[in-house]
Enzyme design. Sequence first.
Site, PDB file in Angstrom:
ATOM      1  N   ILE A   1       0.904  -1.197   0.009  1.00 28.56           N
ATOM      2  CA  ILE A   1       0.109   0.079   0.077  1.00 28.56           C
ATOM      3  C   ILE A   1       0.986   1.193  -0.087  1.00 28.56           C
ATOM      4  O   ILE A   1       0.304   2.352  -0.469  1.00 28.56           O
ATOM      5  CB  ILE A   1      -0.749   0.167   1.229  1.00 28.56           C
ATOM      6  CG1 ILE A   1      -2.089   0.888   0.938  1.00 28.56           C
ATOM      7  CG2 ILE A   1       0.085   0.175   2.255  1.00 28.56           C
ATOM      8  CD1 ILE A   1      -3.355   0.921   1.979  1.00 28.56           C
TER       9      ILE A   1
ATOM     10  N   GLY B   1      12.160  -2.603  11.773  1.00 25.01           N
ATOM     11  CA  GLY B   1      11.095  -2.035  10.946  1.00 25.01           C
ATOM     12  C   GLY B   1       9.824  -2.725  10.633  1.00 25.01           C
ATOM     13  O   GLY B   1       8.937  -2.288   9.768  1.00 25.01           O
ATOM     14  N   GLN B   2       9.827  -3.757  11.340  1.00 24.23           N
ATOM     15  CA  GLN B   2       8.608  -4.764  11.016  1.00 24.23           C
ATOM     16  C   GLN B   2       7.414  -3.945  11.636  1.00 24.23           C
ATOM     17  O   GLN B   2       7.431  -3.612  12.625  1.00 24.23           O
ATOM     18  CB  GLN B   2       8.691  -6.001  11.658  1.00 24.23           C
ATOM     19  CG  GLN B   2       7.715  -7.082  11.418  1.00 24.23           C
ATOM     20  CD  GLN B   2       7.873  -8.466  11.798  1.00 24.23           C
ATOM     21  OE1 GLN B   2       8.790  -8.798  12.694  1.00 24.23           O
ATOM     22  NE2 GLN B   2       6.698  -9.449  11.535  1.00 24.23           N
ATOM     23  N   SER B   3       6.398  -3.885  10.711  1.00 27.44           N
ATOM     24  CA  SER B   3       5.132  -3.193  11.446  1.00 27.44           C
ATOM     25  C   SER B   3       4.169  -4.055  11.605  1.00 27.44           C
ATOM     26  O   SER B   3       3.015  -3.797  11.830  1.00 27.44           O
ATOM     27  CB  SER B   3       4.902  -1.826  10.679  1.00 27.44           C
ATOM     28  OG  SER B   3       4.870  -2.303   9.267  1.00 27.44           O
TER      29      SER B   3
ATOM     30  N   HIS C   1       5.965 -11.934   6.190  1.00 25.49           N
ATOM     31  CA  HIS C   1       5.740 -11.424   4.812  1.00 25.49           C
ATOM     32  C   HIS C   1       7.185 -11.107   4.173  1.00 25.49           C
ATOM     33  O   HIS C   1       8.143 -10.861   4.799  1.00 25.49           O
ATOM     34  CB  HIS C   1       5.017 -10.128   4.615  1.00 25.49           C
ATOM     35  CG  HIS C   1       5.437  -8.938   5.579  1.00 25.49           C
ATOM     36  ND1 HIS C   1       5.289  -8.857   6.931  1.00 25.49           N
ATOM     37  CD2 HIS C   1       6.022  -7.747   5.382  1.00 25.49           C
ATOM     38  CE1 HIS C   1       5.675  -7.821   7.428  1.00 25.49           C
ATOM     39  NE2 HIS C   1       6.211  -7.125   6.379  1.00 25.49           N
ATOM     40  N   LEU C   2       7.137 -11.401   3.019  1.00 26.21           N
ATOM     41  CA  LEU C   2       8.753 -11.325   2.125  1.00 26.21           C
ATOM     42  C   LEU C   2       8.267 -10.088   1.028  1.00 26.21           C
ATOM     43  O   LEU C   2       7.315  -9.899   0.408  1.00 26.21           O
ATOM     44  CB  LEU C   2       8.757 -12.611   1.219  1.00 26.21           C
ATOM     45  CG  LEU C   2      10.013 -12.776   0.359  1.00 26.21           C
ATOM     46  CD1 LEU C   2      11.090 -12.794   1.504  1.00 26.21           C
ATOM     47  CD2 LEU C   2       9.771 -14.059  -0.232  1.00 26.21           C
TER      48      LEU C   2
HETATM   49  P1  AMP Z   1       7.049  -4.490   7.363  1.00 21.74           P
HETATM   50  O1  AMP Z   1       7.217  -3.061   7.772  1.00 21.74           O
HETATM   51  O2  AMP Z   1       8.246  -5.121   7.275  1.00 21.74           O
HETATM   52  O3  AMP Z   1       6.305  -5.071   8.681  1.00 21.74           O
HETATM   53  O4  AMP Z   1       6.231  -4.458   6.181  1.00 21.74           O
HETATM   54  C1  AMP Z   1       4.619  -4.196   6.277  1.00 21.74           C
HETATM   55  C2  AMP Z   1       4.274  -3.640   4.985  1.00 21.74           C
HETATM   56  O5  AMP Z   1       3.037  -3.863   4.618  1.00 21.74           O
HETATM   57  C3  AMP Z   1       4.765  -2.269   4.699  1.00 21.74           C
HETATM   58  O6  AMP Z   1       5.532  -1.967   3.748  1.00 21.74           O
HETATM   59  C4  AMP Z   1       3.324  -1.627   4.467  1.00 21.74           C
HETATM   60  O7  AMP Z   1       3.167  -0.505   3.636  1.00 21.74           O
HETATM   61  C5  AMP Z   1       2.419  -2.736   4.165  1.00 21.74           C
HETATM   62  N1  AMP Z   1       0.897  -2.763   4.321  1.00 21.74           N
HETATM   63  C6  AMP Z   1       0.375  -2.385   5.658  1.00 21.74           C
HETATM   64  N2  AMP Z   1      -1.049  -2.514   5.379  1.00 21.74           N
HETATM   65  C7  AMP Z   1      -1.155  -2.914   4.020  1.00 21.74           C
HETATM   66  C8  AMP Z   1      -2.461  -2.968   3.610  1.00 21.74           C
HETATM   67  N3  AMP Z   1      -3.460  -3.036   3.917  1.00 21.74           N
HETATM   68  N4  AMP Z   1      -2.235  -3.381   2.103  1.00 21.74           N
HETATM   69  C9  AMP Z   1      -1.059  -3.525   1.505  1.00 21.74           C
HETATM   70  N5  AMP Z   1       0.131  -3.346   2.177  1.00 21.74           N
HETATM   71  C10 AMP Z   1      -0.024  -3.114   3.364  1.00 21.74           C
END
Ligand code: AMP
Length: 113
Positions: free
Chosen positions: A31, A92-94, A99-100
């Site tokens: 996103i 930076g995991q959010s 996920h890859l």
């Molecule tokens: P990380 O920060 O490595 O955990 O990556 C999480 C990723 O998920 C980030 O790049 C966000 O932009 C992405 N993300 C979060 N919510 C969504 C969503 N609803 N649809 C698509 N991507 C998302």
Amino acid sequence: MASCIFCKILAKQAPAKIIYEDESCIAFQDINPQAPVHLLVIPRKHFASVEEAEMDDLPLLGHLYRVAAKLAQEYKITDGYRMVVNTGVGAGQSVFHFHLHLLGGRSFRWPPG
Ligand code: AMP
């Protein structure tokens, strides 16, 4: 997991631009893209990180990489791409559903920021 946004995307309860699906994983557009191509490949099975993965999940983890490599071909980024797994808040995991990240279409620096 009811509170997990990626589980909601898997259940089609939250919107996403899904570009690949099979019996064990899906891929969709990030996103908030950090490159011209920025896809996420996620397992249908919920686990927060590679640390929570079990021995039985090893073929699944390998499959995610193979799917990402196929998508890199489809998206014509094979001249150079990144597969990234942020693990833990400090990295930076959010989203705490494994996920890859598949990033491509631009040049990348090393070391990563
Ligand atoms: P990380 O920060 O490595 O955990 O990556 C999480 C990723 O998920 C980030 O790049 C966000 O932009 C992405 N993300 C979060 N919510 C969504 C969503 N609803 N649809 C698509 N991507 C998302």
